[in-house]
Design an enzyme around this catalytic site. Structure first.
Site, PDB file in Angstrom:
ATOM      1  N   SER A  24       0.739   6.868  -7.218  1.00 22.13           N
ATOM      2  CA  SER A  24       0.049   5.586  -7.419  1.00 22.13           C
ATOM      3  C   SER A  24       0.377   4.983  -8.777  1.00 22.13           C
ATOM      4  O   SER A  24      -0.127   3.927  -9.131  1.00 22.13           O
ATOM      5  CB  SER A  24      -1.475   5.785  -7.282  1.00 22.13           C
ATOM      6  OG  SER A  24      -1.921   6.788  -8.167  1.00 22.13           O
ATOM      7  N   ASN A 111     -11.333  12.946  -9.733  1.00 20.58           N
ATOM      8  CA  ASN A 111     -12.203  12.159  -8.846  1.00 20.58           C
ATOM      9  C   ASN A 111     -13.229  11.332  -9.623  1.00 20.58           C
ATOM     10  O   ASN A 111     -13.431  10.144  -9.342  1.00 20.58           O
ATOM     11  CB  ASN A 111     -12.904  13.070  -7.836  1.00 20.58           C
ATOM     12  CG  ASN A 111     -11.912  13.769  -6.921  1.00 20.58           C
ATOM     13  OD1 ASN A 111     -10.730  13.417  -6.913  1.00 20.58           O
ATOM     14  ND2 ASN A 111     -12.369  14.754  -6.178  1.00 20.58           N
ATOM     15  N   THR A 156     -19.676 -36.225   8.149  1.00 25.55           N
ATOM     16  CA  THR A 156     -20.004 -35.054   8.962  1.00 25.55           C
ATOM     17  C   THR A 156     -18.998 -35.106  10.092  1.00 25.55           C
ATOM     18  O   THR A 156     -18.603 -36.197  10.525  1.00 25.55           O
ATOM     19  CB  THR A 156     -21.445 -35.105   9.522  1.00 25.55           C
ATOM     20  OG1 THR A 156     -21.594 -36.285  10.309  1.00 25.55           O
ATOM     21  CG2 THR A 156     -22.487 -35.125   8.394  1.00 25.55           C
ATOM     22  N   HIS A 157     -18.539 -33.949  10.529  1.00 24.72           N
ATOM     23  CA  HIS A 157     -17.464 -33.879  11.543  1.00 24.72           C
ATOM     24  C   HIS A 157     -16.205 -34.618  11.066  1.00 24.72           C
ATOM     25  O   HIS A 157     -15.420 -35.071  11.894  1.00 24.72           O
ATOM     26  CB  HIS A 157     -17.916 -34.466  12.889  1.00 24.72           C
ATOM     27  CG  HIS A 157     -19.276 -34.010  13.328  1.00 24.72           C
ATOM     28  ND1 HIS A 157     -19.485 -32.944  14.162  1.00 24.72           N
ATOM     29  CD2 HIS A 157     -20.512 -34.472  13.005  1.00 24.72           C
ATOM     30  CE1 HIS A 157     -20.783 -32.768  14.358  1.00 24.72           C
ATOM     31  NE2 HIS A 157     -21.438 -33.680  13.661  1.00 24.72           N
ATOM     32  N   SER A 278       9.683 -33.022  -2.778  1.00 23.80           N
ATOM     33  CA  SER A 278      10.444 -32.494  -1.649  1.00 23.80           C
ATOM     34  C   SER A 278      11.917 -32.587  -1.987  1.00 23.80           C
ATOM     35  O   SER A 278      12.356 -33.531  -2.641  1.00 23.80           O
ATOM     36  CB  SER A 278      10.135 -33.326  -0.402  1.00 23.80           C
ATOM     37  OG  SER A 278      11.207 -33.248   0.516  1.00 23.80           O
ATOM     38  N   LYS A 284       8.034 -37.939  -1.799  1.00 20.77           N
ATOM     39  CA  LYS A 284       6.928 -36.992  -1.636  1.00 20.77           C
ATOM     40  C   LYS A 284       6.307 -36.515  -2.936  1.00 20.77           C
ATOM     41  O   LYS A 284       6.969 -36.289  -3.933  1.00 20.77           O
ATOM     42  CB  LYS A 284       7.433 -35.757  -0.879  1.00 20.77           C
ATOM     43  CG  LYS A 284       7.787 -36.055   0.548  1.00 20.77           C
ATOM     44  CD  LYS A 284       6.566 -36.125   1.435  1.00 20.77           C
ATOM     45  CE  LYS A 284       6.265 -34.744   1.969  1.00 20.77           C
ATOM     46  NZ  LYS A 284       5.105 -34.740   2.830  1.00 20.77           N
ATOM     47  N   ASN A 286       3.637 -33.495  -3.114  1.00 16.71           N
ATOM     48  CA  ASN A 286       2.878 -32.572  -2.274  1.00 16.71           C
ATOM     49  C   ASN A 286       1.797 -31.845  -3.081  1.00 16.71           C
ATOM     50  O   ASN A 286       2.036 -31.452  -4.225  1.00 16.71           O
ATOM     51  CB  ASN A 286       3.821 -31.553  -1.623  1.00 16.71           C
ATOM     52  CG  ASN A 286       4.763 -32.224  -0.630  1.00 16.71           C
ATOM     53  OD1 ASN A 286       4.387 -33.188   0.031  1.00 16.71           O
ATOM     54  ND2 ASN A 286       5.986 -31.734  -0.553  1.00 16.71           N
ATOM     55  N   GLU A 291      -2.915 -26.415  -1.699  1.00 14.37           N
ATOM     56  CA  GLU A 291      -2.558 -25.649  -0.493  1.00 14.37           C
ATOM     57  C   GLU A 291      -2.526 -24.155  -0.793  1.00 14.37           C
ATOM     58  O   GLU A 291      -2.948 -23.331   0.022  1.00 14.37           O
ATOM     59  CB  GLU A 291      -1.194 -26.102   0.028  1.00 14.37           C
ATOM     60  CG  GLU A 291      -1.205 -27.534   0.535  1.00 14.37           C
ATOM     61  CD  GLU A 291       0.216 -28.052   0.749  1.00 14.37           C
ATOM     62  OE1 GLU A 291       0.721 -27.901   1.873  1.00 14.37           O
ATOM     63  OE2 GLU A 291       0.817 -28.581  -0.196  1.00 14.37           O
ATOM     64  N   TYR A 318     -14.730  12.655  -2.036  1.00 16.74           N
ATOM     65  CA  TYR A 318     -13.457  11.964  -2.229  1.00 16.74           C
ATOM     66  C   TYR A 318     -12.465  12.296  -1.122  1.00 16.74           C
ATOM     67  O   TYR A 318     -12.329  13.435  -0.710  1.00 16.74           O
ATOM     68  CB  TYR A 318     -12.855  12.360  -3.590  1.00 16.74           C
ATOM     69  CG  TYR A 318     -11.518  11.706  -3.872  1.00 16.74           C
ATOM     70  CD1 TYR A 318     -11.454  10.458  -4.457  1.00 16.74           C
ATOM     71  CD2 TYR A 318     -10.315  12.334  -3.519  1.00 16.74           C
ATOM     72  CE1 TYR A 318     -10.226   9.839  -4.693  1.00 16.74           C
ATOM     73  CE2 TYR A 318      -9.093  11.729  -3.750  1.00 16.74           C
ATOM     74  CZ  TYR A 318      -9.055  10.480  -4.341  1.00 16.74           C
ATOM     75  OH  TYR A 318      -7.857   9.871  -4.575  1.00 16.74           O
ATOM     76  N   GLN A 323      -7.446   6.195  -2.816  1.00 14.56           N
ATOM     77  CA  GLN A 323      -6.419   5.725  -3.749  1.00 14.56           C
ATOM     78  C   GLN A 323      -5.938   4.320  -3.356  1.00 14.56           C
ATOM     79  O   GLN A 323      -5.419   3.585  -4.193  1.00 14.56           O
ATOM     80  CB  GLN A 323      -5.255   6.713  -3.757  1.00 14.56           C
ATOM     81  CG  GLN A 323      -4.098   6.316  -4.629  1.00 14.56           C
ATOM     82  CD  GLN A 323      -3.159   7.472  -4.892  1.00 14.56           C
ATOM     83  OE1 GLN A 323      -3.465   8.360  -5.664  1.00 14.56           O
ATOM     84  NE2 GLN A 323      -2.011   7.481  -4.227  1.00 14.56           N
TER      85      GLN A 323
HETATM   86  N1  ARG Z   1      -4.683   8.729  -8.061  1.00 12.54           N
HETATM   87  C1  ARG Z   1      -5.906   9.184  -7.454  1.00 12.54           C
HETATM   88  C2  ARG Z   1      -6.705   7.987  -6.951  1.00 12.54           C
HETATM   89  O1  ARG Z   1      -6.439   6.923  -7.343  1.00 12.54           O
HETATM   90  C3  ARG Z   1      -6.735   9.949  -8.437  1.00 12.54           C
HETATM   91  C4  ARG Z   1      -7.694  10.895  -7.808  1.00 12.54           C
HETATM   92  C5  ARG Z   1      -6.979  12.034  -7.197  1.00 12.54           C
HETATM   93  N2  ARG Z   1      -7.854  13.079  -6.857  1.00 12.54           N
HETATM   94  C6  ARG Z   1      -7.464  14.076  -6.095  1.00 12.54           C
HETATM   95  N3  ARG Z   1      -8.317  15.009  -5.851  1.00 12.54           N
HETATM   96  N4  ARG Z   1      -6.278  14.125  -5.602  1.00 12.54           N
HETATM   97  O2  ARG Z   1      -7.578   8.126  -6.146  1.00 12.54           O
END
Ligand code: ARG
Length: 460
Positions: A24, A111, A156-157, A278, A284, A286, A291, A318, A323
């Site tokens: 991650s 965790n 309205t509408h 455009s 144009k 835009n 949007e 957990y 993650q």
């Molecule tokens: N990168 C993990 C997360 O974002 C950290 C926690 C990981 N904990 C574990 N027991 N593997 O959740």
């Protein structure tokens, strides 16, 4: 080689695909400052509790400061093999200070660590969003004051209903964004409890002081249940839900800007800064910024849905599914911040065309209700009857292709003898909006009074 943070019972390292799905760090490196602040608070607390020596705690704090400086200077090499920000920081700390780094993870787990880091990030973001929403409200307020008398069609509408003022329309959004702002304030109160020290899920046997770390990190108190502490992502969901509702408001305003800036309406003109041209059609202009606000609100709602769906099937405590909370929350709140900023810029710069608004306000028999109300007031006619009489007069106007105020008195009197020439006083759009003085109504005097209330509230 097996992972040196947890690989004691493993003989092989992870498959390349395992590393790819598991790591991650590419996105959670955003949490480096929160991670380091949490670790420093934890180390200081462990020292006070006698779990770490003062010397080790000192070395850890100094080492963490150096890691932070390296990250901020772009000198830090993030490693996917080390999975996440927590292990990247700790591994580098080990390189810098050696053995004491290994003592930092006493009485905590990733965790509770990740829950703490992520909560701190969400809290910081909420504070920033609060300021941004206030700025947007101030921008709307300024335009409302400027256009307290500017008459436009109320719909309205999306059919002409009754004339309103552009100022009143702007102030409607001030009310909406205030509800959004207070939803953030409420969410912040609820989220401000510290999970650190819940450890993996069950708490710890070390004599930790959770109130101390909670206080050091600006939390009101520690969370009360260790299982809940590491399982909870309500704080992200609740802030995303507030963002999603606010995004709905932003999207409706964006949609109105798109409609209003069309050649057919011509009510407003977006500044060059928030428009695009455009590549083929030279004429144009835009309304891309509007949007994109409209589109990104879909994405913000999608992120909220995404995380709710991730969370709903998870048993306590957990699971690695959690993650997946970060990318969706980051995407949601960063895009929310961007759309608030874009809308604030558009509103500040918006060129308003009062003549076009007024002309449109008078079309579509928008003062028919004023005629019916006049019959009630002047002729004592029951409203239901007045409605019917007025409907017949509108039909005459439509047949002749004229506006209500242009229907000859003789034609009106042929429908109902109680009508006198005084009726023409209520048939202009200016008279119509001026008469709407009931609390919360569109009259210019109401708009000015409400704008003043908001000026005080916003300190603008
Ligand atoms: N990168 C993990 C997360 O974002 C950290 C926690 C990981 N904990 C574990 N027991 N593997 O959740």
């Amino acid at each position: 080689m097996s992972n040196r943070m947890w690989g004691g019972r493993f003989s092989e390292g992870p498959d390349a695909i395992m590393e790819e799905i598991n790591a991650s760090i590419d996105y959670d490196k955003k949490l480096y400052a929160q991670d380091i602040a949490g670790s420093k608070a934890h180390a200081a607390m462990l020292a006070k509790a006698g779990v770490l020596t003062p010397a080790d705690a000192e070395a850890i704090a100094k080492g963490l400061d150096q890691v932070k400086a390296e990250i901020e200077d772009g000198r830090f090499t993030f490693s996917r093999a080390l999975e996440d920000i927590h292990m990247n920081v700790e591994a580098r700390l080990k390189e810098i200070i050696g053995e004491p780094a290994g003592r930092l993870h006493t009485a905590r787990s990733r965790n509770d660590q990740v829950a703490t880091d992520f909560k701190l990030w969400v809290r910081d973001t909420v504070d920033q969003l609060h300021v941004q929403l206030s700025d947007l409200m101030k921008a709307l307020l300024a335009r409302a004051e400027e256009h307290a008398e500017t008459v436009m069609p109320g719909f309205t509408h999306l059919q002409s209903a009754q004339p309103v003022t552009f100022g009143h329309h702007m102030m409607a959004y001030v009310e909406m964004f205030e509800r959004d702002r207070t939803r953030l304030v409420d969410a912040r109160k609820r989220l401000n409890e510290c999970p650190l020290g819940a450890a993996a899920l069950a708490g710890t046997s070390f004599p930790i002081d959770r109130a101390m770390t909670a206080g050091a990190l600006g939390f009101d108190r520690p969370t009360a249940n260790s299982l809940d502490s590491v399982s909870d992502r309500d704080f992200a969901l609740e802030v995303m839900a507030a963002a999603a509702i606010a995004a709905v408001h932003l999207s409706r305003l964006a949609e109105e800007i798109v409609i209003w800036s069309s050649a057919q309406f011509h009510f407003v003109r977006l500044s060059d800064k928030f428009s695009t041209g455009s590549s083929i059609m030279p004429q144009k202009r835009n309304p891309d910024a509007a949007e994109l606000v409209r589109a990104k609100s879909g994405r913000i709602i999608g992120d909220l849905n995404g995380l709710m769906i991730v969370m709903k099937g998870l048993p306590l405590a957990y699971s690695k599914d959690m993650q997946e909370d970060k990318e969706q929350t980051f995407d949601c709140l960063q895009n929310f911040s961007l759309v608030i900023a874009a809308m604030t810029g558009m509103i500040r710069d918006l060129a308003v065309n009062p003549a076009a608004m007024k002309a449109a306000a008078g079309s579509g028999y928008s003062t028919a209700t004023d005629l019916a109300d006049w019959l009630v007031r002047a002729g004592g006619v029951p409203f239901r009857d007045a409605h019917h009489i007025t409907g017949r007069i509108v039909a005459i106007a439509a047949e002749k292709g004229i506006e209500l105020a242009e229907v000859p008195l003789s034609d009106m009197q042929a429908v109902d003898g109680r009508i006198t020439s005084d009726v023409y006083d209520v048939l202009t759009v200016d008279d119509s909006v001026r008469s709407r003085t009931s609390y919360g109504g569109t009259s210019p005097e109401n708009v000015r009074a409400m704008a003043k209330v908001w000026r005080d509230r916003l300190g603008a």
